[in-house]
Scaffold this motif. Structure first.
Motif, short mmCIF file in Angstrom:
data_model
loop_
_atom_site.label_atom_id
_atom_site.label_comp_id
_atom_site.label_asym_id
_atom_site.label_seq_id
_atom_site.Cartn_x
_atom_site.Cartn_y
_atom_site.Cartn_z
N TYR A 65 0.80 -1.23 0.00
CA TYR A 65 0.00 0.00 0.00
C TYR A 65 0.83 1.28 0.00
O TYR A 65 0.38 2.31 -0.51
N LYS A 66 2.02 1.26 0.54
CA LYS A 66 2.84 2.47 0.64
C LYS A 66 3.06 3.12 -0.74
O LYS A 66 2.88 4.32 -0.90
N SER A 67 3.41 2.32 -1.71
CA SER A 67 3.70 2.87 -3.04
C SER A 67 2.43 3.17 -3.85
O SER A 67 2.51 3.83 -4.88
N ARG A 68 1.30 2.70 -3.39
CA ARG A 68 0.05 2.87 -4.13
C ARG A 68 -0.86 3.96 -3.56
O ARG A 68 -1.91 4.25 -4.10
N PHE A 69 -0.45 4.56 -2.43
CA PHE A 69 -1.24 5.62 -1.80
C PHE A 69 -1.38 6.81 -2.76
O PHE A 69 -0.41 7.25 -3.36
N VAL A 70 -2.63 7.30 -2.88
CA VAL A 70 -2.89 8.45 -3.75
C VAL A 70 -3.28 9.68 -2.95
O VAL A 70 -2.70 10.76 -3.09
N THR A 71 -4.27 9.54 -2.07
CA THR A 71 -4.77 10.68 -1.32
C THR A 71 -5.59 10.19 -0.13
O THR A 71 -5.86 9.00 0.01
N ALA A 72 -5.98 11.15 0.71
CA ALA A 72 -6.86 10.85 1.85
C ALA A 72 -7.86 11.98 2.00
O ALA A 72 -7.57 13.13 1.64
N ARG A 73 -9.04 11.65 2.51
CA ARG A 73 -10.10 12.64 2.69
C ARG A 73 -10.73 12.48 4.07
O ARG A 73 -10.92 11.36 4.55
N ARG A 74 -11.06 13.59 4.69
CA ARG A 74 -11.75 13.59 5.98
C ARG A 74 -13.22 13.95 5.72
O ARG A 74 -13.52 15.03 5.25
N VAL A 75 -14.09 12.99 5.98
CA VAL A 75 -15.52 13.21 5.76
C VAL A 75 -16.28 13.41 7.07
O VAL A 75 -17.45 13.76 7.05
N MET A 76 -15.60 13.19 8.19
CA MET A 76 -16.20 13.43 9.50
C MET A 76 -15.53 14.63 10.13
O MET A 76 -14.36 14.56 10.49
N ASP A 77 -16.28 15.72 10.28
CA ASP A 77 -15.72 16.88 10.95
C ASP A 77 -16.01 16.78 12.45
O ASP A 77 -16.66 15.86 12.92
N GLU A 78 -15.51 17.75 13.21
CA GLU A 78 -15.70 17.73 14.67
C GLU A 78 -17.18 17.73 15.05
O GLU A 78 -17.58 17.07 15.99
N GLU A 79 -17.99 18.47 14.29
CA GLU A 79 -19.42 18.51 14.61
C GLU A 79 -20.06 17.14 14.41
O GLU A 79 -20.90 16.72 15.20
N THR A 80 -19.66 16.44 13.37
CA THR A 80 -20.16 15.08 13.15
C THR A 80 -19.76 14.17 14.29
O THR A 80 -20.57 13.40 14.80
#
Length: 161
Positions: free
Chosen positions: A137-152
């Protein structure tokens, strides 16, 4: 002496958990949902406990927490806010190019669960936990997203009390 050190570490963990408040409660609930799914078989197009593909798994987990995600991993990659790999928190979505083309395209998604681990639906193992920085997985990582904010986190923590 070892027992004393273990007790001190356990106390520190409890203190940190208390201080983390609602984020800890939500992460713990998410962990419980994921734990219940470990070992569920892989099924292309699967979105239920009868079998999951990667985005079906992430969609199912987040649906249990009241968050709707698009069906496909490539579409999930545009949700929320971008997060640097170094800033990952439990609950962040992590995206990979597993197609072999290494062109940065999104073909796989998992959930960061902390301590350098991701939960995902693997074609060979079903729902499992793997190291984010494994040789695969290290070489295949593209991006990351946060879909849960503090309010959630706060809203969800109140709901599980």
């Amino acid at each position: 002496m070892k027992k004393k050190v273990s007790m001190i570490l356990a106390g520190l963990v409890l203190l940190l958990a208390f201080q983390a408040g609602s984020a800890f409660a939500s992460a713990s609930k998410m962990d419980g949902i994921i734990d219940d799914l470990i070992g569920t078989r892989y099924s292309y197009g699967g979105t239920s406990t009868k079998g999951f593909d990667c985005s079906g798994f992430t969609g199912y987990v987040f649906d249990k927490m009241g968050i709707d995600l698009p069906r496909r991993s490539v579409d999930q990659a545009s949700e929320g806010t971008k997060v640097a790999k170094a800033d990952l928190k439990p609950g962040d979505l992590v995206f990979f190019d597993t197609s072999g083309s290494n062109n940065g395209g999104i073909s796989h998604v998992g959930i960061y669960v902390g301590d350098g681990n991701i939960a995902h639906a693997s074609t060979s193992k079903g729902v499992t936990i793997d190291k984010l920085d494994s040789s695969y997985y290290k070489s295949r990582f593209v991006t990351a997203r946060r879909v849960m904010d503090e309010e959630t986190f706060k809203t969800y923590a109140e709901a599980v009390k």
